[in-house]
Scaffold this active site. Sequence first.
Site, PDB file in Angstrom:
ATOM      1  N   SER A 118       0.821  -1.198   0.000  1.00 11.11           N
ATOM      2  CA  SER A 118       0.000   0.000   0.000  1.00 11.11           C
ATOM      3  C   SER A 118       0.864   1.261   0.000  1.00 11.11           C
ATOM      4  O   SER A 118       1.601   1.520  -0.938  1.00 11.11           O
ATOM      5  CB  SER A 118      -0.943  -0.041   1.208  1.00 11.11           C
ATOM      6  OG  SER A 118      -1.926   0.958   1.132  1.00 11.11           O
ATOM      7  N   LYS A 165     -12.421   8.451  -9.233  1.00 13.60           N
ATOM      8  CA  LYS A 165     -11.575   9.626  -9.049  1.00 13.60           C
ATOM      9  C   LYS A 165     -10.379   9.312  -8.172  1.00 13.60           C
ATOM     10  O   LYS A 165      -9.246   9.715  -8.462  1.00 13.60           O
ATOM     11  CB  LYS A 165     -12.398  10.764  -8.432  1.00 13.60           C
ATOM     12  CG  LYS A 165     -13.457  11.350  -9.351  1.00 13.60           C
ATOM     13  CD  LYS A 165     -14.210  12.477  -8.659  1.00 13.60           C
ATOM     14  CE  LYS A 165     -15.271  13.063  -9.571  1.00 13.60           C
ATOM     15  NZ  LYS A 165     -16.041  14.151  -8.903  1.00 13.60           N
TER      16      LYS A 165
END
Length: 453
Positions: A118, A165
């Site tokens: 991550s 987005k």
Amino acid sequence: MYWKRWMAVFGCGLLLAAGGAFAGDTDNQKVPPSASTQDASHGRVVVINIAGAINPVSADYTSKHIQAANDEGAVLVVLQMDTPGGLDTSMRQIIKAIQASDVPVVTYVAPSGSRAASAGTFITIASHVAAMAPGTNIGAAHPVNMMGGGQDKDKQDKPSPMEEKVVNDASAYIRSLAEKRGRNAYWAEKAVRQSQSVSAEEAKKLGVIDLVAGSLDALLLAIDGREVKLDNGRTVTLDTKNKPIVHREMTPREQILDVISNPNVAYILMMIGMVGLYFELSNPGLILPGILGGISMILALYAMQTLPINYAGLLLILLGGILFVVELNVPTFGLLTAGGTVSLLLGSIMLIDSDDPAMQISQTVLIPTFVVSVLVTAGAVWLATRSAGLKAVSGHEGLIGEHGMAYSKLNPKGKVMVHGEIWQAVCDGTINKGEAVVVEALDGLTVRVKKSG
């Protein structure tokens, strides 16, 4: 595992008030007197250890020491990293510190068994040199693992406009970082969009990282003489061979803050704080529950500002505590206790607003902590309610209905023995000495009795 941590936090909680006293030189290795800290050609290699989730504490610690390395004229900064991910804002703070550094920064995913998942993937790719130890992995950088608000599993083929987005923003960001460092931008984007993860050896083949090194010494030897282009446009040739190594560690204050910023520890502290304050409010003067509860609650509230908190969940937890306290003064036959339990449960589930496992409360911590807290609090409510209906057993009220014996003849006045004490007594009629009596009423220091049975 976590109980050991929060037990240690209790013993060190007051260090928060005097944390500055512990700030000082955190070098773990002594540097020879001849080593200059102002000349980069004779500078030191500064190693910063990042272990655990990327949070505001670790971001401040890392940024601070990168800047300190620049001020000291260090020759290299090594971020030795093992992270499951963390907050997007903290990740970007570290990356900005790397980009602003005039000293080359190497991210080294180590030791073996570590990962740069991550947020760690972004930091590794953003570094001037990226290296990994054998047996490590990198990837799984989909933004739902950093910012929360992930898509519904039943709607994976139709992501929401907001998620599109977020994914597009993260993809563009990691691609720009990879292109800037000359790394595999195509795979970096796939790590975001498809959560791909690869081993150290695969990452080297794919051009995601620069090299695989088995140890810190091997890393420094391998990059010696490598040319690195800094973000200010200057090209630096690394001179790392036989350079003194200094490890920068967190101060005791930072270590405490880092521990309590763990979502599991923060949740345990909050529940301990609520139970402790509940006992103090329901039984004023116990002192110890109030002290522990107050310290725990303050530490928990500090941790909350470093975590992605859902304030609706926090308010539900506080409401649950209030309902338990109100139950003591307004008995509702368990209705408020039931409402408090439901409120605590919903608040605990909603408390962390993130899909990142590194930033969530583990179920193995949440469920036992919640159950114990509710049982202790509900048990206290039940005992308090039950004791309120019990007959008084001390004081003047405790004499009413008690049995005794006529210490002398009552006609109608005399003396009786009740509770091992001799009382002046009156009665209606006559009671002979030695007869059993029962107390009917109390008038000052005189009891009114009658024959028992």
